[in-house]
Write an enzyme that holds these catalytic residues in place. Structure first.
Site, PDB file in Angstrom:
ATOM      1  CG  LEU A  56      -2.212  -0.716   1.284  1.00 10.35           C
ATOM      2  CD1 LEU A  56      -2.974  -0.344   2.555  1.00 10.35           C
ATOM      3  CD2 LEU A  56      -3.075  -0.454   0.068  1.00 10.35           C
ATOM      4  CG  ASP A  57       0.772   4.175  -3.168  1.00 11.43           C
ATOM      5  OD1 ASP A  57       1.565   3.292  -3.503  1.00 11.43           O
ATOM      6  OD2 ASP A  57       0.057   4.813  -3.963  1.00 11.43           O
ATOM      7  NE  ARG A  58       6.027   8.202   3.135  1.00 15.49           N
ATOM      8  CZ  ARG A  58       6.739   8.155   4.265  1.00 15.49           C
ATOM      9  NH1 ARG A  58       6.166   8.475   5.417  1.00 15.49           N
ATOM     10  NH2 ARG A  58       7.994   7.791   4.245  1.00 15.49           N
ATOM     11  CG  HIS A 155       1.888   6.100  -7.277  1.00 15.24           C
ATOM     12  ND1 HIS A 155       2.770   7.161  -7.457  1.00 15.24           N
ATOM     13  CD2 HIS A 155       2.099   5.643  -6.020  1.00 15.24           C
ATOM     14  CE1 HIS A 155       3.472   7.323  -6.348  1.00 15.24           C
ATOM     15  NE2 HIS A 155       3.077   6.412  -5.460  1.00 15.24           N
TER      16      HIS A 155
END
Length: 232
Positions: A56-58, A155
């Protein structure tokens, strides 16, 4: 800090990741001493190591699976590779998004300039028009969208929503600065409005069918209340 446990068995731990926490630090990261990663927080909470099964992205909040031993990782990763796990995300975006749309547009890979195929199925759940001007318009429009990606590119959802001119609110890279500022000024919300809401899959070891959900963060419940969006 302690994390909300969504599911646990002998093989995996499933937690809800807050916004703005990195899953693990890269070896070359300069900020290791400045902040705890998700893995460090879990180690502090449980006194043991866990092994991420996916990313998961930050800036993205929500559900993430971790294995209790490295030998379990590959079996769960196969679910993602073979598209045998259904991922559901929600986002709040600029404008009135299409009722439904399949976004099929390549996304650049993590470590190269090579573009890889990427597909997202989008459905609009709710929308609103506000009497709050955002340049160049006298009003502002937003939509709550549900997204089911069939690929997992870096993304991907952020890029795909920008591609159809409905960028996510709070996205500093692909978003609309004016709308991001509006949410900060009017709702005191500055996090990215992208939430990994649920995972649905058959457990590769027990064959149990699982549907695991992660509650929305505070920013989301604030906006749901202000917009009168009746959503769990």
């Amino acid at each position: 800090m302690s994390l909300t446990i969504l599911y646990e068995d002998a093989y995996i731990l499933c937690v809800s990741k807050p916004n703005n926490i990195v899953v693990h630090h890269a070896y070359h990261s300069r900020n290791v001493s400045d902040e705890d990663s998700l893995l460090q927080i879990l180690f502090n909470q449980f006194g043991q190591k866990f092994y991420p099964i996916h990313r998961l992205d930050r800036k993205t909040s929500g559900i993430i699976l971790l294995a209790k031993e490295t030998k379990y990782v590959s079996k769960f990763q196969e679910l993602f590779t073979n598209n045998e796990i259904q991922k559901t995300y929600y986002g709040i975006v600029r404008g009135h998004a299409p009722a439904s749309k399949t976004i099929d547009s390549p996304v650049k890979g993590r470590d190269s300039d090579v573009y890889k195929e990427a597909e997202t199925h989008l459905k609009t759940v709710a929308n609103i028009i506000l009497d709050i001007p955002v340049k160049p318009y006298e009003t502002s429009r937003y939509s709550l969208v549900e997204m089911k990606p069939t690929t997992g590119r870096l993304h991907q959802l952020r890029i795909h929503l920008n591609k159809i001119s409905h960028p996510l609110i709070g996205d500093p890279k692909y978003g609309d600065k004016n709308h991001n500022i509006m949410f900060i000024d009017n709702f005191d919300c500055e996090n990215l409005f992208l939430h990994a809401y649920s995972l649905e899959f058959s457990h590769p070891f027990s064959s149990e069918k699982l549907l695991i959900k992660a509650n929305f963060p505070k920013d989301w419940t604030t906006v749901f209340k202000r917009f009168e969006w009746d959503f769990e």
